[in-house]
Design a protein around this motif. Structure first.
Motif, PDB file in Angstrom:
ATOM      1  N   ILE A   5      73.750   0.619  27.703  1.00 51.26           N
ATOM      2  CA  ILE A   5      73.819   1.372  28.960  1.00 51.26           C
ATOM      3  C   ILE A   5      75.267   1.585  29.381  1.00 51.26           C
ATOM      4  CG2 ILE A   5      73.270   1.294  31.429  1.00 51.26           C
ATOM      5  CD1 ILE A   5      70.707  -0.274  30.595  1.00 51.26           C
ATOM      6  N   VAL A   6      76.060   0.522  29.352  1.00 51.13           N
ATOM      7  CA  VAL A   6      77.437   0.590  29.842  1.00 51.13           C
ATOM      8  C   VAL A   6      78.367   1.287  28.850  1.00 51.13           C
ATOM      9  CG1 VAL A   6      79.429  -0.801  30.541  1.00 51.13           C
ATOM     10  CG2 VAL A   6      77.145  -1.456  31.278  1.00 51.13           C
ATOM     11  N   ASP A   7      78.364   0.839  27.606  1.00 50.44           N
ATOM     12  CA  ASP A   7      79.326   1.357  26.632  1.00 50.44           C
ATOM     13  C   ASP A   7      78.946   2.711  26.056  1.00 50.44           C
ATOM     14  OD1 ASP A   7      80.659  -0.989  27.087  1.00 50.44           O
ATOM     15  OD2 ASP A   7      80.160  -1.898  25.152  1.00 50.44           O
ATOM     16  N   TYR A   8      77.649   2.992  25.972  1.00 51.38           N
ATOM     17  CA  TYR A   8      77.208   4.229  25.332  1.00 51.38           C
ATOM     18  C   TYR A   8      76.533   5.198  26.301  1.00 51.38           C
ATOM     19  CZ  TYR A   8      78.359   1.734  21.109  1.00 51.38           C
ATOM     20  OH  TYR A   8      79.036   1.046  20.140  1.00 51.38           O
ATOM     21  N   GLN A   9      76.563   4.886  27.580  1.00 49.32           N
ATOM     22  CA  GLN A   9      76.036   5.748  28.646  1.00 49.32           C
ATOM     23  C   GLN A   9      74.589   6.177  28.421  1.00 49.32           C
ATOM     24  OE1 GLN A   9      79.320   6.731  27.294  1.00 49.32           O
ATOM     25  NE2 GLN A   9      80.053   5.221  28.759  1.00 49.32           N
ATOM     26  N   SER A  11      70.677   5.901  29.514  1.00 46.88           N
ATOM     27  CA  SER A  11      69.977   5.534  30.732  1.00 46.88           C
ATOM     28  C   SER A  11      68.941   4.454  30.408  1.00 46.88           C
ATOM     29  CB  SER A  11      69.279   6.745  31.349  1.00 46.88           C
ATOM     30  OG  SER A  11      68.176   7.127  30.576  1.00 46.88           O
ATOM     31  N   GLU A  12      68.645   3.658  31.384  1.00 47.76           N
ATOM     32  CA  GLU A  12      67.671   2.582  31.199  1.00 47.76           C
ATOM     33  C   GLU A  12      66.304   3.135  30.813  1.00 47.76           C
ATOM     34  OE1 GLU A  12      66.125  -1.329  33.669  1.00 47.76           O
ATOM     35  OE2 GLU A  12      67.952  -0.293  34.281  1.00 47.76           O
ATOM     36  N   GLN A  13      65.973   4.338  31.235  1.00 47.65           N
ATOM     37  CA  GLN A  13      64.693   4.961  30.906  1.00 47.65           C
ATOM     38  C   GLN A  13      64.598   5.327  29.425  1.00 47.65           C
ATOM     39  OE1 GLN A  13      66.587   6.005  33.578  1.00 47.65           O
ATOM     40  NE2 GLN A  13      65.397   4.863  35.062  1.00 47.65           N
ATOM     41  N   GLN A  14      65.730   5.422  28.743  1.00 47.69           N
ATOM     42  CA  GLN A  14      65.721   5.777  27.323  1.00 47.69           C
ATOM     43  C   GLN A  14      65.475   4.565  26.432  1.00 47.69           C
ATOM     44  OE1 GLN A  14      69.677   7.867  27.665  1.00 47.69           O
ATOM     45  NE2 GLN A  14      68.698   9.171  26.133  1.00 47.69           N
ATOM     46  N   LEU A  15      65.519   3.373  26.987  1.00 51.79           N
ATOM     47  CA  LEU A  15      65.433   2.159  26.182  1.00 51.79           C
ATOM     48  C   LEU A  15      64.094   1.460  26.373  1.00 51.79           C
ATOM     49  CD1 LEU A  15      68.977   0.785  27.011  1.00 51.79           C
ATOM     50  CD2 LEU A  15      68.287   2.175  25.054  1.00 51.79           C
ATOM     51  N   VAL A  16      63.470   1.125  25.279  1.00 51.24           N
ATOM     52  CA  VAL A  16      62.213   0.395  25.300  1.00 51.24           C
ATOM     53  C   VAL A  16      62.306  -0.709  24.260  1.00 51.24           C
ATOM     54  CG1 VAL A  16      59.730   0.526  24.942  1.00 51.24           C
ATOM     55  CG2 VAL A  16      60.926   2.468  25.937  1.00 51.24           C
TER      56      VAL A  16
END
Length: 50
Positions: A5-9, A11-16
């Protein structure tokens, strides 16, 4: 996931996160070598949106 999220921008919604290692081994889990191969993390880039 914070690094993604921080280093590669991303979004939290893209991660599962899904744990399926127990059901999807890549090697024989009855010996040390196979167990070592089964300890892994796989990142899958999906092109669809939910």
């Amino acid at each position: 996931m914070c690094t993604l999220i921080v280093d590669y921008q991303l979004s939290e919604q893209q991660l599962v996160a899904v744990g399926i290692g127990e059901y999807s081994p890549v090697a024989n889990k009855n010996n040390d070598a196979g167990q070592k191969l089964n300890r892994r993390v796989e990142l899958v880039l999906r092109s669809d949106t939910k």
